[in-house]
Design an enzyme around this catalytic site. Structure first.
Site, PDB file in Angstrom:
ATOM      1  NE  ARG A 116      -3.727  -2.311   0.332  1.00 49.75           N
ATOM      2  CZ  ARG A 116      -3.390  -3.501  -0.180  1.00 49.75           C
ATOM      3  NH1 ARG A 116      -2.301  -3.646  -0.903  1.00 49.75           N
ATOM      4  NH2 ARG A 116      -4.153  -4.542   0.008  1.00 49.75           N
ATOM      5  CB  CYS A 130      -8.594  -0.845   5.037  1.00 53.80           C
ATOM      6  SG  CYS A 130      -9.372  -2.446   4.793  1.00 53.80           S
ATOM      7  CD  GLU A 175      -5.086   0.542   3.021  1.00 48.61           C
ATOM      8  OE1 GLU A 175      -4.840  -0.384   3.807  1.00 48.61           O
ATOM      9  OE2 GLU A 175      -5.783   0.396   2.004  1.00 48.61           O
TER      10      GLU A 175
HETATM   11  C1  FAD Z   1     -15.614   0.386  -0.131  1.00 48.96           C
HETATM   12  C2  FAD Z   1     -14.138   0.550  -0.338  1.00 48.96           C
HETATM   13  C3  FAD Z   1     -13.339  -0.565  -0.458  1.00 48.96           C
HETATM   14  C4  FAD Z   1     -11.958  -0.428  -0.669  1.00 48.96           C
HETATM   15  N1  FAD Z   1     -11.185  -1.550  -0.785  1.00 48.96           N
HETATM   16  C5  FAD Z   1      -9.872  -1.425  -1.027  1.00 48.96           C
HETATM   17  C6  FAD Z   1      -9.060  -2.594  -1.207  1.00 48.96           C
HETATM   18  O1  FAD Z   1      -9.522  -3.725  -1.168  1.00 48.96           O
HETATM   19  N2  FAD Z   1      -7.734  -2.416  -1.451  1.00 48.96           N
HETATM   20  C7  FAD Z   1      -7.176  -1.174  -1.520  1.00 48.96           C
HETATM   21  O2  FAD Z   1      -5.968  -1.073  -1.759  1.00 48.96           O
HETATM   22  N3  FAD Z   1      -7.926  -0.068  -1.339  1.00 48.96           N
HETATM   23  C8  FAD Z   1      -9.248  -0.157  -1.119  1.00 48.96           C
HETATM   24  N4  FAD Z   1     -10.006   0.980  -0.930  1.00 48.96           N
HETATM   25  C9  FAD Z   1      -9.364   2.291  -0.981  1.00 48.96           C
HETATM   26  C10 FAD Z   1      -9.346   2.897  -2.379  1.00 48.96           C
HETATM   27  O3  FAD Z   1     -10.329   2.320  -3.181  1.00 48.96           O
HETATM   28  C11 FAD Z   1      -7.993   2.694  -3.075  1.00 48.96           C
HETATM   29  O4  FAD Z   1      -6.963   3.180  -2.288  1.00 48.96           O
HETATM   30  C12 FAD Z   1      -7.973   3.366  -4.443  1.00 48.96           C
HETATM   31  O5  FAD Z   1      -6.842   2.933  -5.161  1.00 48.96           O
HETATM   32  C13 FAD Z   1      -7.962   4.894  -4.378  1.00 48.96           C
HETATM   33  O6  FAD Z   1      -8.187   5.404  -5.676  1.00 48.96           O
HETATM   34  P1  FAD Z   1      -8.839   6.837  -5.899  1.00 48.96           P
HETATM   35  O7  FAD Z   1      -8.866   7.102  -7.348  1.00 48.96           O
HETATM   36  O8  FAD Z   1     -10.134   6.951  -5.197  1.00 48.96           O
HETATM   37  O9  FAD Z   1      -7.747   7.752  -5.193  1.00 48.96           O
HETATM   38  P2  FAD Z   1      -7.997   9.066  -4.340  1.00 48.96           P
HETATM   39  O10 FAD Z   1      -8.613   8.710  -3.031  1.00 48.96           O
HETATM   40  O11 FAD Z   1      -8.661  10.098  -5.165  1.00 48.96           O
HETATM   41  O12 FAD Z   1      -6.482   9.498  -4.084  1.00 48.96           O
HETATM   42  C14 FAD Z   1      -5.631   8.698  -3.288  1.00 48.96           C
HETATM   43  C15 FAD Z   1      -4.211   9.274  -3.351  1.00 48.96           C
HETATM   44  O13 FAD Z   1      -3.702   9.147  -4.666  1.00 48.96           O
HETATM   45  C16 FAD Z   1      -3.324  10.416  -5.175  1.00 48.96           C
HETATM   46  N5  FAD Z   1      -3.621  10.412  -6.604  1.00 48.96           N
HETATM   47  C17 FAD Z   1      -4.799  10.140  -7.211  1.00 48.96           C
HETATM   48  N6  FAD Z   1      -4.671  10.223  -8.551  1.00 48.96           N
HETATM   49  C18 FAD Z   1      -3.368  10.545  -8.793  1.00 48.96           C
HETATM   50  C19 FAD Z   1      -2.626  10.797  -9.983  1.00 48.96           C
HETATM   51  N7  FAD Z   1      -3.166  10.725 -11.198  1.00 48.96           N
HETATM   52  N8  FAD Z   1      -1.305  11.120  -9.858  1.00 48.96           N
HETATM   53  C20 FAD Z   1      -0.738  11.208  -8.632  1.00 48.96           C
HETATM   54  N9  FAD Z   1      -1.387  10.998  -7.481  1.00 48.96           N
HETATM   55  C21 FAD Z   1      -2.703  10.663  -7.553  1.00 48.96           C
HETATM   56  C22 FAD Z   1      -4.137  11.418  -4.399  1.00 48.96           C
HETATM   57  O14 FAD Z   1      -3.526  12.712  -4.363  1.00 48.96           O
HETATM   58  C23 FAD Z   1      -4.171  10.768  -3.031  1.00 48.96           C
HETATM   59  O15 FAD Z   1      -2.974  11.031  -2.337  1.00 48.96           O
HETATM   60  C24 FAD Z   1     -11.380   0.861  -0.746  1.00 48.96           C
HETATM   61  C25 FAD Z   1     -12.202   1.996  -0.626  1.00 48.96           C
HETATM   62  C26 FAD Z   1     -13.575   1.844  -0.448  1.00 48.96           C
HETATM   63  C27 FAD Z   1     -14.424   3.080  -0.345  1.00 48.96           C
END
Ligand code: FAD
Length: 303
Positions: free
Chosen positions: A176, A225, A295
């Site tokens: 992560r 998480c 996380e």
């Molecule tokens: C119901 C639920 C279940 C989940 N299950 C999991 C799981 O099983 N495993 C897991 O790992 N995560 C899980 N997550 C967390 C989340 O889905 C992941 O971490 C996901 O990869 C985040 O993607 P996002 O586009 O929403 O990122 P965001 O929340 O929008 O951003 C996360 C980080 O990435 C950065 N970022 C985003 N885009 C870019 C870019 N283009 N360039 C540089 N930096 C960037 C942002 O600035 C921020 O620091 C879950 C979340 C939910 C709500």
């Protein structure tokens, strides 16, 4: 942000521009105060132009995917938020290589791999968020993670406007975590996949989806998480054993279904969530002597 800059940003970014935009509308938790500006560029040229303008004005830039791994403070974000979900979401395949732009949905990419008869991204079928967010945090589930099959990324140096091609080996990463050099905006990732039968890949995805539905509060607002699993242990189990299920502060409550999930039962503030995080940490420290590491990414000014 002064009116002149606002006008310029409106002219450069034809995708969408909003000012003083509540981040609660753009995070799965439904928490977070206003960002000075939220920009959704319509294509890569607009991304480049917007970044150039913001950097020249020394305006801090926060990349946003789908906001599913973010806790934005109640005071919000003093700067601009750039979201690629409107303009950069193309997915393509060439032989056994899959390529996706950073604003593409991770689960859609996973599904398209399956349809193309390409295995390796099944784990991602139920993980919310974009490719950008997944690469930034090395998202993973059910034994797989983003960097397993990542070959390379394209990233924009927001300072110089140059596009860089970085190999997986250039990006230190672990569970992560990806140590992306500051000032880079991820634009695209290429993944090495393996040929497979679509129906067998789909069966593995169905299994993952049903396991997730049974164990996670998918129908309530949450940010996935809250804590990383400590080496050799499960954060959810530790939190449950420390008696935290149902523990709440304001609208933020530890889920009864999965103790490592916090849900927003309505009106939760970032301050509520941060206080609850500290209470859980204290209880787990006292109960198991283990220090939990978060996380989710905490963004913005302290309350
Ligand atoms: C119901 C639920 C279940 C989940 N299950 C999991 C799981 O099983 N495993 C897991 O790992 N995560 C899980 N997550 C967390 C989340 O889905 C992941 O971490 C996901 O990869 C985040 O993607 P996002 O586009 O929403 O990122 P965001 O929340 O929008 O951003 C996360 C980080 O990435 C950065 N970022 C985003 N885009 C870019 C870019 N283009 N360039 C540089 N930096 C960037 C942002 O600035 C921020 O620091 C879950 C979340 C939910 C709500």
């Amino acid at each position: 942000m002064d009116d002149r800059l606002k006008q310029e940003l409106r002219a450069i970014c034809r995708g969408e521009v909003r000012f003083d935009e509540p981040m609660a509308r753009h995070t799965s938790f439904g928490v977070g105060g206003p960002a000075d500006a939220l920009l959704l560029p319509g294509d890569l040229d607009e991304v480049r132009a917007v970044c150039r303008r913001l950097v020249s004005q020394e305006i801090p830039i926060l990349p946003l995917g789908d906001g599913t791994n973010m806790l934005v403070s109640d005071a919000g974000w003093r700067g601009a938020v750039i979201c690629l979900t409107k303009g950069l979401r193309v997915i393509s395949f060439q032989e056994e290589t899959g390529s996706a732009e950073a604003g593409a949905s991770l689960s859609v990419f996973s599904r398209q791999c399956q349809r193309a008869g390409l295995a390796g991204m099944e784990w991602a079928c139920s993980v919310p968020g974009t490719l950008g967010g997944a690469m930034r945090g090395n998202a993973g589930a059910f034994g797989g993670e983003t960097f397993d099959r990542l070959l390379s990324v394209e990233a924009l140096d927001m300072g110089t406007g140059q596009t860089l091609l970085l190999k997986k080996e250039d990006l230190p990463h672990s569970y992560r975590r990806c140590d992306l050099p500051p000032g880079l905006l991820l634009l695209r990732g290429a993944f090495a996949l393996a040929g497979g039968r679509p129906e067998e890949i789909e069966a593995r995805m169905d299994d993952i989806l049903s396991r997730r539905k049974a164990t996670q509060p998918l129908y309530e607002r949450n940010a996935g998480c809250i804590f990383k699993n400590p080496a050799g242990s499960s954060a959810g189990l530790l939190i449950d054993q420390a008696g935290c299920k149902g523990l709440g502060v304001g609208g933020a409550v530890v889920s009864d279904l999965h103790a490592n999930f916090m849900v927003n039962r309505g009106g939760a503030t970032a301050a509520d969530v941060l206080t609850l995080i500290e209470r859980i940490r204290d209880r787990v420290r006292q109960h198991a002597g283990i220090e939990l590491e978060t996380e989710i990414r905490t963004i913005g000014e302290s309350p």
